[in-house]
Write a protein that holds these residues in place. Structure first.
Motif, PDB file in Angstrom:
ATOM      1  N   LYS A   1       0.816  -1.206   0.000  1.00 40.13           N
ATOM      2  CA  LYS A   1       0.000   0.000   0.000  1.00 40.13           C
ATOM      3  C   LYS A   1       0.856   1.264   0.000  1.00 40.13           C
ATOM      4  CE  LYS A   1      -4.255  -1.455  -0.082  1.00 40.13           C
ATOM      5  NZ  LYS A   1      -5.182  -1.044  -1.178  1.00 40.13           N
ATOM      6  N   MET A   2       1.930   1.234   0.754  1.00 39.99           N
ATOM      7  CA  MET A   2       2.825   2.394   0.793  1.00 39.99           C
ATOM      8  C   MET A   2       3.445   2.638  -0.580  1.00 39.99           C
ATOM      9  SD  MET A   2       4.670   1.847   4.501  1.00 39.99           S
ATOM     10  CE  MET A   2       5.779   3.220   4.264  1.00 39.99           C
ATOM     11  N   HIS A   3       3.751   1.588  -1.314  1.00 41.64           N
ATOM     12  CA  HIS A   3       4.294   1.731  -2.676  1.00 41.64           C
ATOM     13  C   HIS A   3       3.247   2.380  -3.586  1.00 41.64           C
ATOM     14  CE1 HIS A   3       6.746   0.958  -6.177  1.00 41.64           C
ATOM     15  NE2 HIS A   3       5.695   0.336  -6.769  1.00 41.64           N
ATOM     16  N   GLU A   4       1.986   1.952  -3.444  1.00 45.03           N
ATOM     17  CA  GLU A   4       0.925   2.563  -4.240  1.00 45.03           C
ATOM     18  C   GLU A   4       0.797   4.054  -3.935  1.00 45.03           C
ATOM     19  OE1 GLU A   4      -2.712   0.491  -3.623  1.00 45.03           O
ATOM     20  OE2 GLU A   4      -1.932  -1.452  -4.304  1.00 45.03           O
ATOM     21  N   ILE A   5       0.881   4.403  -2.669  1.00 43.66           N
ATOM     22  CA  ILE A   5       0.769   5.808  -2.268  1.00 43.66           C
ATOM     23  C   ILE A   5       1.927   6.618  -2.839  1.00 43.66           C
ATOM     24  CG2 ILE A   5       0.806   7.369  -0.280  1.00 43.66           C
ATOM     25  CD1 ILE A   5      -0.653   5.150   1.293  1.00 43.66           C
ATOM     26  N   GLU A   6       3.125   6.043  -2.776  1.00 46.54           N
ATOM     27  CA  GLU A   6       4.307   6.723  -3.333  1.00 46.54           C
ATOM     28  C   GLU A   6       4.113   6.994  -4.834  1.00 46.54           C
ATOM     29  OE1 GLU A   6       7.435   4.112  -2.327  1.00 46.54           O
ATOM     30  OE2 GLU A   6       7.573   4.756  -0.217  1.00 46.54           O
TER      31      GLU A   6
ATOM     32  N   TYR B   1      -8.265  14.326 -14.529  1.00 46.05           N
ATOM     33  CA  TYR B   1      -7.877  13.719 -13.239  1.00 46.05           C
ATOM     34  C   TYR B   1      -9.095  13.231 -12.462  1.00 46.05           C
ATOM     35  CZ  TYR B   1      -6.370  13.253  -8.419  1.00 46.05           C
ATOM     36  OH  TYR B   1      -6.151  12.768  -7.157  1.00 46.05           O
ATOM     37  N   LYS B   2      -8.964  12.046 -11.948  1.00 48.27           N
ATOM     38  CA  LYS B   2      -9.947  11.465 -11.037  1.00 48.27           C
ATOM     39  C   LYS B   2      -9.212  10.979  -9.771  1.00 48.27           C
ATOM     40  CE  LYS B   2     -13.254   9.934 -14.510  1.00 48.27           C
ATOM     41  NZ  LYS B   2     -14.007   8.782 -15.051  1.00 48.27           N
ATOM     42  N   SER B   3      -9.673  11.352  -8.591  1.00 46.63           N
ATOM     43  CA  SER B   3      -9.003  11.050  -7.320  1.00 46.63           C
ATOM     44  C   SER B   3      -9.034   9.539  -7.002  1.00 46.63           C
ATOM     45  CB  SER B   3      -9.676  11.813  -6.167  1.00 46.63           C
ATOM     46  OG  SER B   3      -9.102  11.443  -4.944  1.00 46.63           O
ATOM     47  N   LYS B   4      -7.902   9.065  -6.557  1.00 44.98           N
ATOM     48  CA  LYS B   4      -7.784   7.657  -6.114  1.00 44.98           C
ATOM     49  C   LYS B   4      -7.490   7.550  -4.601  1.00 44.98           C
ATOM     50  CE  LYS B   4      -6.157   5.899 -10.588  1.00 44.98           C
ATOM     51  NZ  LYS B   4      -5.089   5.158 -11.282  1.00 44.98           N
ATOM     52  N   ASN B   5      -7.583   8.655  -3.912  1.00 52.77           N
ATOM     53  CA  ASN B   5      -7.294   8.642  -2.462  1.00 52.77           C
ATOM     54  C   ASN B   5      -8.238   7.717  -1.678  1.00 52.77           C
ATOM     55  OD1 ASN B   5      -5.299  10.430  -2.967  1.00 52.77           O
ATOM     56  ND2 ASN B   5      -6.016  12.017  -1.545  1.00 52.77           N
ATOM     57  N   GLU B   6      -9.403   7.514  -2.277  1.00 54.40           N
ATOM     58  CA  GLU B   6     -10.373   6.671  -1.590  1.00 54.40           C
ATOM     59  C   GLU B   6      -9.837   5.252  -1.378  1.00 54.40           C
ATOM     60  OE1 GLU B   6     -13.696   5.967   0.568  1.00 54.40           O
ATOM     61  OE2 GLU B   6     -13.116   7.879  -0.344  1.00 54.40           O
ATOM     62  N   THR B   7      -8.968   4.843  -2.288  1.00 59.91           N
ATOM     63  CA  THR B   7      -8.445   3.472  -2.216  1.00 59.91           C
ATOM     64  C   THR B   7      -7.426   3.301  -1.097  1.00 59.91           C
ATOM     65  OG1 THR B   7      -6.706   3.963  -3.829  1.00 59.91           O
ATOM     66  CG2 THR B   7      -8.823   3.125  -4.682  1.00 59.91           C
ATOM     67  N   VAL B   8      -6.858   4.428  -0.648  1.00 59.58           N
ATOM     68  CA  VAL B   8      -5.833   4.315   0.403  1.00 59.58           C
ATOM     69  C   VAL B   8      -6.205   5.089   1.652  1.00 59.58           C
ATOM     70  CG1 VAL B   8      -3.941   3.866  -1.210  1.00 59.58           C
ATOM     71  CG2 VAL B   8      -4.552   6.250  -0.631  1.00 59.58           C
ATOM     72  N   ARG B   9      -7.355   5.773   1.565  1.00 60.60           N
ATOM     73  CA  ARG B   9      -7.727   6.596   2.723  1.00 60.60           C
ATOM     74  C   ARG B   9      -8.020   5.732   3.945  1.00 60.60           C
ATOM     75  NH1 ARG B   9     -11.392   9.679   0.455  1.00 60.60           N
ATOM     76  NH2 ARG B   9      -9.897  11.390   0.096  1.00 60.60           N
ATOM     77  N   ARG B  10      -8.568   4.591   3.766  1.00 59.43           N
ATOM     78  CA  ARG B  10      -8.874   3.687   4.889  1.00 59.43           C
ATOM     79  C   ARG B  10      -7.595   2.997   5.340  1.00 59.43           C
ATOM     80  NH1 ARG B  10     -13.532  -1.029   5.078  1.00 59.43           N
ATOM     81  NH2 ARG B  10     -13.300  -1.478   7.324  1.00 59.43           N
TER      82      ARG B  10
END
Length: 564
Positions: free
Chosen positions: A196-201, A222-231
């Motif tokens: 997950k940290m790699h995805e965030i990076e 652009y479409k936000s993907k923060n939802e996938t890592v916000r949890r």
């Protein structure tokens, strides 16, 4: 042989020269013929003892008187044990004494020597040889028996080590298994978080690139993907365990591991006759091991029933008869069949605080109310000792005929044990060398004397047993070894057996504690459903008698058995 010398060899009468005289005067040491005897006896200045020539003591040599060198010691004074002459026995020094002739004394002593020699050769020395052989046999057996016990203890130790090692390895294995499972869980979680940290990076890098380029299209698309890592991932908390080391209870270990059946001390027996050797051997080699399950051998139902009459004390008159007392003023004698043989009412009408039996079989009791120790002889009560500032609380008889009396002061502040020979005080035991009291000031105490002469006091208020040496030094204290730590130790009755083991009645837990003469716990008697055990005593066969306060019964218990 020449005739001259032959004539010289012929024994002749010392008065008339007649050859081969028939008689001899032992006191004058002269030979006499029949014709000269009368003339010789007419000499009244001397005493005479005429015997046949064959009866004379030719080997008996007269001794010269130590005071009168010119006279022979022909007489023996039995009172002074001395050889005397005629002049000595006529003196005032020996007036009224009994005399025999030195010849008679010689014959007596000669016969005594022969008898002593015969006794030494035929009786005494062979007995010493048998005893020496017995000692040699015991010395030869000692290494074997000692080594066997050491081997048995070592084997038990090895077995315990094996059990402990197996338990230790099992616990270690459990810890290793936990470690493996936890490591796997942590590794998986770590791998997930790293991914997950790699995805965030990558998302951060992508967003920075969009912002750095002056291009409207990527921004518009652009479409936000923060939802996938916000949890955020859950925090995995490993429930690290700890090992709780329990306190080592040495008393319980001793009870479970095993113990020596007894700690005997060398027994010395005075032998007066050869027949005593057999009894001596029986005494020295007879060991009494504690039974796994003590047995009730007899039950005596007494009249001490109910709270007002509660049974308190017992003491053996012999192996078949037991004196008992309770809260009332009657002391009763029962046989093993439960028959009431006789009873004694105290002189004051108050209850006896302690009872004992002397070496001569007389009953002794203490009376706290009138401050007396009383002895019962021929059914009559006599005051043995009368006190003023102290109250006698309990009593026991020693093997040497003395009495040990446990006493409390009138102000209830002090307690002491006093040894009496008859009515004469011989020893007082109260404080240690630092002046600290051995006993609590409470009246509820019981005492016994051990075979090694230790004085054992059950101190109910202090909840301990105090053991004092015969010289008044503290040997040890015992505060109980109850299997449940919350139980109280309430020592009441106390007694000792032939191997110096100490038996203590615990009135609260209803146990009998058995400890050795050094204070080491051996075991309980707790399998007989005793209710309110109080007074204790031991007969000559090491049978235990227990006074049950709650039921008014006396239980005869076998708790040990003789082993070769």
């Amino acid at each position: 042989m020449d005739s001259e010398f032959a004539q010289q060899d012929i024994v002749r009468c010392d008065l008339c020269d007649t050859p081969v005289p028939d008689l001899h005067c032992d006191l004058c040491e002269i030979n006499l013929c029949q014709s000269c005897v009368e003339e010789h006896l007419l000499d009244k200045s001397k005493r005479h003892q005429v015997v046949s020539f064959k009866q004379r003591r030719s080997t008996f040599k007269r001794q010269i008187c130590q005071r009168h060198s010119t006279q022979g010691s022909n007489w023996y004074c039995e009172l002074c044990d001395r050889l005397l002459c005629e002049e000595c026995i006529s003196s005032e020094e020996h007036q009224g004494h009994t005399f025999i002739t030195s010849q008679e004394n010689f014959e007596r002593k000669y016969n005594q020597i022969k008898n002593d020699l015969q006794e030494l050769e035929q009786s005494i020395y062979p007995s010493y040889q048998e005893i020496a052989a017995h000692v040699t046999k015991q010395k030869a057996n000692l290494p074997y028996t000692s080594q066997k016990m050491i081997n048995d203890i070592g084997k038990q130790g090895d077995d315990w080590h094996n059990v402990i090692n197996q338990l230790t390895e099992k616990l270690k294995s459990d810890v290793h298994e936990l470690k493996t499972n936890f490591s796997t869980a942590l590794n998986n979680h770590e791998e997930f978080i790293t991914k997950k940290m790699h995805e965030i990076e990558q998302l951060i890098l992508h967003l920075k690139n969009i912002l750095d380029v002056d291009d409207i299209d990527p921004v518009s698309a652009y479409k936000s993907k923060n939802e996938t890592v916000r949890r955020l991932p859950k925090i995995v908390k490993i429930p690290f365990q700890s090992f709780t080391a329990l306190e080592i209870n040495k008393d319980q270990i001793n009870q479970q591991f095993g113990f020596l059946s007894e700690k005997p001390y060398p027994i010395e027996v005075n032998l007066s006759l050869p027949d005593d050797l057999q009894a001596f051997e029986k005494e020295t080699i007879s060991m009494k091991s504690l039974l796994e399950e003590p047995l009730t051998k007899a039950t005596i139902c007494t009249d001490y029933v109910g709270h007002l009459n509660g049974l308190r004390s017992v003491v053996c008159l012999n192996d078949d008869k037991i004196w008992s007392s309770g809260v009332n003023n009657i002391i009763s004698l029962y046989n093993l069949q439960g028959d009431l043989l006789t009873s004694v009412r105290t002189k004051s009408g108050k209850r006896p605080t302690g009872i004992a039996v002397t070496n001569t079989g007389d009953l002794v009791y203490t009376d706290e109310d009138d401050k007396t120790i009383n002895i019962v002889r021929n059914k009559k009560i006599e005051v043995l000792i009368k006190f003023h500032d102290w109250r006698p609380l309990n009593v026991c008889s020693t093997p040497f005929g003395n009495l040990l009396v446990l006493m409390g002061s009138d102000d209830y502040e002090q307690t002491k044990v006093v040894r009496y020979s008859g009515s004469t005080e011989k020893q007082c035991i109260q404080n240690d060398e630092n002046g600290k009291a051995f006993f609590s000031p409470d009246d509820s105490k019981y005492l016994a004397v051990n075979r090694n002469q230790d004085i054992c006091v059950a101190d109910y208020r202090a909840k301990r047993v105090v053991v004092i040496t015969a010289t008044g030094k503290l040997r040890f204290t015992y505060t109980g070894s109850t299997p449940n730590a919350i139980e109280s130790f309430d020592p009441v009755g106390i007694t000792t057996d032939s191997l110096c083991r100490i038996l203590i009645a615990d009135g609260h837990c209803h146990y009998i504690h058995i400890i050795d003469q050094e204070g080491q716990f051996l075991r309980y008697i707790d399998n007989l459903n005793l209710r309110g055990p109080w007074g204790l005593c031991i007969d000559t066969n090491d049978n235990l008698f227990v006074a049950e306060c709650d039921f008014g019964k006396i239980e005869k218990i076998q708790y040990c058995v003789t082993t070769d």
